[in-house]
Design a protein around this motif. Structure first.
Motif, mmCIF file in Angstrom:
data_model
loop_
_atom_site.group_PDB
_atom_site.id
_atom_site.type_symbol
_atom_site.label_atom_id
_atom_site.label_comp_id
_atom_site.label_asym_id
_atom_site.label_seq_id
_atom_site.Cartn_x
_atom_site.Cartn_y
_atom_site.Cartn_z
ATOM 1 N N ALA A 96 0.729 -1.192 0.053
ATOM 2 C CA ALA A 96 -0.078 0.027 0.150
ATOM 3 C C ALA A 96 0.842 1.353 -0.057
ATOM 4 O O ALA A 96 1.853 1.294 0.695
ATOM 5 C CB ALA A 96 -0.963 -0.072 1.283
ATOM 6 N N PHE A 121 -1.913 0.582 -4.627
ATOM 7 C CA PHE A 121 -1.285 -0.631 -4.258
ATOM 8 C C PHE A 121 -0.382 -0.923 -5.261
ATOM 9 O O PHE A 121 -0.590 -1.025 -6.573
ATOM 10 C CB PHE A 121 -2.199 -1.926 -4.166
ATOM 11 C CG PHE A 121 -2.917 -1.601 -2.767
ATOM 12 C CD1 PHE A 121 -2.694 -2.129 -1.408
ATOM 13 C CD2 PHE A 121 -4.218 -1.147 -2.854
ATOM 14 C CE1 PHE A 121 -3.538 -1.957 -0.244
ATOM 15 C CE2 PHE A 121 -5.321 -0.907 -1.645
ATOM 16 C CZ PHE A 121 -4.662 -1.204 -0.544
ATOM 17 N N SER A 160 -6.248 3.003 -5.432
ATOM 18 C CA SER A 160 -7.168 2.290 -4.449
ATOM 19 C C SER A 160 -8.632 2.737 -4.433
ATOM 20 O O SER A 160 -9.649 2.940 -3.543
ATOM 21 C CB SER A 160 -6.564 2.559 -2.951
ATOM 22 O OG SER A 160 -6.726 3.960 -2.819
ATOM 23 N N CYS A 197 -12.324 2.978 -5.637
ATOM 24 C CA CYS A 197 -13.220 2.115 -5.817
ATOM 25 C C CYS A 197 -13.983 2.481 -7.302
ATOM 26 O O CYS A 197 -14.251 3.821 -7.489
ATOM 27 C CB CYS A 197 -14.124 1.529 -5.084
ATOM 28 S SG CYS A 197 -15.522 0.428 -5.676
ATOM 29 N N ILE A 207 -10.799 1.421 -1.341
ATOM 30 C CA ILE A 207 -10.568 -0.251 -1.247
ATOM 31 C C ILE A 207 -9.233 -0.477 -0.272
ATOM 32 O O ILE A 207 -8.579 0.169 -0.085
ATOM 33 C CB ILE A 207 -10.371 -0.822 -2.619
ATOM 34 C CG1 ILE A 207 -9.221 -0.373 -3.289
ATOM 35 C CG2 ILE A 207 -11.777 -0.642 -3.227
ATOM 36 C CD1 ILE A 207 -8.654 -1.157 -4.077
ATOM 37 N N ASN A 208 -9.547 -1.832 0.318
ATOM 38 C CA ASN A 208 -8.585 -2.402 1.121
ATOM 39 C C ASN A 208 -8.345 -3.570 0.666
ATOM 40 O O ASN A 208 -8.848 -4.491 0.048
ATOM 41 C CB ASN A 208 -9.000 -2.380 2.568
ATOM 42 C CG ASN A 208 -9.306 -0.881 3.085
ATOM 43 O OD1 ASN A 208 -8.681 -0.094 3.302
ATOM 44 N ND2 ASN A 208 -10.716 -1.013 3.546
ATOM 45 N N TRP A 209 -6.783 -4.013 1.135
ATOM 46 C CA TRP A 209 -6.588 -5.511 0.498
ATOM 47 C C TRP A 209 -6.731 -6.402 1.577
ATOM 48 O O TRP A 209 -6.389 -6.249 2.879
ATOM 49 C CB TRP A 209 -5.037 -5.432 0.374
ATOM 50 C CG TRP A 209 -4.282 -6.852 -0.057
ATOM 51 C CD1 TRP A 209 -3.703 -7.416 0.792
ATOM 52 C CD2 TRP A 209 -4.879 -7.635 -0.922
ATOM 53 N NE1 TRP A 209 -3.294 -8.662 0.267
ATOM 54 C CE2 TRP A 209 -3.949 -8.757 -0.824
ATOM 55 C CE3 TRP A 209 -5.543 -7.554 -2.118
ATOM 56 C CZ2 TRP A 209 -4.018 -9.893 -1.555
ATOM 57 C CZ3 TRP A 209 -5.715 -8.461 -3.202
ATOM 58 C CH2 TRP A 209 -4.618 -9.696 -2.671
ATOM 59 N N TYR A 227 -9.320 -7.327 -2.958
ATOM 60 C CA TYR A 227 -9.336 -5.792 -2.460
ATOM 61 C C TYR A 227 -10.917 -5.859 -2.338
ATOM 62 O O TYR A 227 -11.686 -6.142 -3.190
ATOM 63 C CB TYR A 227 -9.219 -4.855 -3.642
ATOM 64 C CG TYR A 227 -7.578 -4.779 -3.994
ATOM 65 C CD1 TYR A 227 -6.858 -4.383 -3.095
ATOM 66 C CD2 TYR A 227 -6.991 -5.426 -5.204
ATOM 67 C CE1 TYR A 227 -5.490 -4.454 -3.527
ATOM 68 C CE2 TYR A 227 -5.829 -5.307 -5.345
ATOM 69 C CZ TYR A 227 -4.944 -4.901 -4.471
ATOM 70 O OH TYR A 227 -3.485 -4.944 -4.833
ATOM 71 N N CYS A 256 -14.160 -3.267 -0.959
ATOM 72 C CA CYS A 256 -14.517 -1.786 -0.871
ATOM 73 C C CYS A 256 -15.620 -1.885 0.288
ATOM 74 O O CYS A 256 -16.772 -2.530 0.369
ATOM 75 C CB CYS A 256 -15.179 -1.447 -2.191
ATOM 76 S SG CYS A 256 -15.859 0.405 -2.108
ATOM 77 N N SER A 265 -15.632 -6.308 -4.637
ATOM 78 C CA SER A 265 -14.313 -6.906 -4.405
ATOM 79 C C SER A 265 -13.678 -7.069 -5.838
ATOM 80 O O SER A 265 -14.306 -7.434 -6.710
ATOM 81 C CB SER A 265 -14.516 -8.417 -3.712
ATOM 82 O OG SER A 265 -15.433 -9.175 -4.289
#
Lengths: 165, 219
Positions: free
Chosen positions: A65, A86, A102, A104, A111-113, A120, A122, A128
């Motif tokens: 990140a 990322f 990142s 969306c 979004i996150n991993w 990923y 959201c 995803s």
């Protein structure tokens, strides 16, 4: 000469009032519209090279990140906006990597991993994406945006080319 | 077709009656001095519209008030025009409302049955002056700051309750962000609401009683 060109006094006054009113309305109305939409017509789209990390600190095979901040003058104030993304290095070769934004593609949340599900996610609407940014599930209309222009400078810093919308 | 639509609306809204009552009123004698009330009303509407437009960019905070007005003047298309109209319209409104009052006084139009129209008119003049006073601070420049310092200090010279009045106006003992914020609230919400309400009653009474006859030699 009592023909069709005659116009009585009352109609003349009405017509003149409407005509003058229209001219005044346009003279005031058009600047008023310009006043309201003025910020939307500003030219934007500055671009820059932004350093997002040193290459040898970025692991291979898992998303790394990064984030950076850009400031912009909006009206009477400088606004700092954060961006994130990322980096996924696929091999030792410096050019063999994917850099995803990142943001969306559905409605712009971050979004996150999730390492456990290798996706990923959201948080806003449960979208995803897979490790390469392709849509797995949820409402997004297209894959995650990719920073296609990147380079590694002489000091080993990874830089991406950012265009502001 | 249009006549049918109009007839349908008129039957329900009474458009013809409204037209007759507001625009087809009999005037005692054509006189330009009788138009000052309409001129005041026009200026009120003009100040309202330009004020709403200014509030799109203006920020009532000590950090940003001055800069946001600079931005209106130089950064926004026609911002100079909107603010210019609001600025000059404000002075003109105080002037026109005051001359309107002088006219009513000179022609003795405040007498029976128009005493309440007159009293409400005096209220309208006072609120108009307060609009000018509160609006003067909003640019938050040196002139605005010191004019409000002096103005609130004058209000504070009232015996016994002067200090209380001063603190109420300023939102504390000194000119601050609170002062700017409450002057802004007064300028765009409290005073305009009072003006609009009083204007409504004022107009109703004028339509009800009609224009007064000017006095002649026999009076």
């Amino acid at each position: 000469m009592a023909g069709s060109h005659n116009i009585n006094r009352r109609d003349f006054v009405k017509l003149t009032t409407v005509a003058v009113g229209t001219v005044i309305g346009a003279a005031i109305g058009l600047p008023a519209i310009g006043y309201l939409i003025s910020p939307a017509l500003r030219a934007g789209g500055k671009d820059a090279w932004v350093s997002i990390g040193t290459l040898d600190k970025i692991p291979i095979g898992e998303p790394y990140a990064f984030s950076f901040t850009r400031t912009q003058v909006n009206g009477w104030e400088r606004t700092a906006t954060s961006y994130g993304g990322f980096v996924l290095r696929k091999s030792e070769a410096p050019e063999d990597m994917v850099i995803l934004s990142s943001r969306c593609t559905h409605l712009g949340c971050q979004i996150n991993w999730h390492a456990d599900t290798q996706a990923y996610v959201c948080p806003c609407h449960d979208a995803s994406f897979d490790i390469n940014g392709a849509v797995i599930d949820g409402p997004p209309p297209r894959p995650l945006d990719v920073y296609t222009e990147f380079k590694v400078d002489d000091a080993g810093n990874l830089q991406i080319h950012v265009k502001e919308g | 077709m249009w006549k049918k639509i109009y007839a349908w609306l008129d039957e329900r809204l009474g458009l013809n009656d409204i037209y007759k009552a507001t625009l087809d009123r009999p005037e005692p004698r054509g006189n330009w001095w009788n138009t000052l009330g309409s001129a005041s009303l026009f200026l009120f509407v003009l100040q309202g519209i330009t004020g709403i437009f200014l509030s799109v960019y203006y920020t009532p905070s000590p950090d940003h008030a001055y800069d946001s007005i600079q931005y209106i003047m130089t950064g926004v298309s026609f911002g100079w025009l909107i603010r210019g109209i609001h600025h000059w319209g404000a002075s003109l409104m105080v002037l026109v409302v005051f001359i309107h009052m002088l006219r009513v006084f000179v022609t003795a139009s405040y007498k029976y049955p128009r005493e309440l129209t007159w009293l409400i008119g005096v209220g309208l003049l006072l609120v108009t002056v307060f609009m000018g006073f509160t609006g003067y601070l909003l640019p938050w420049n040196q002139k605005a700051y010191w004019a409000t310092t002096v103005g609130t200090q004058i209000a504070g010279s009232v015996p016994f309750i002067g200090d209380f009045i001063l603190k109420t106006l300023r939102g504390g003992p000194a000119l601050s962000a609170l002062t700017l914020q409450r002057f802004f609230a007064a300028h765009i919400w409290i005073l305009p609401a009072m003006l609009a309400g009083l204007i409504g009653v004022h107009l109703f009474l004028i339509i009800k009683h009609g224009e007064s006859q000017f006095p002649n030699k026999e009076d």
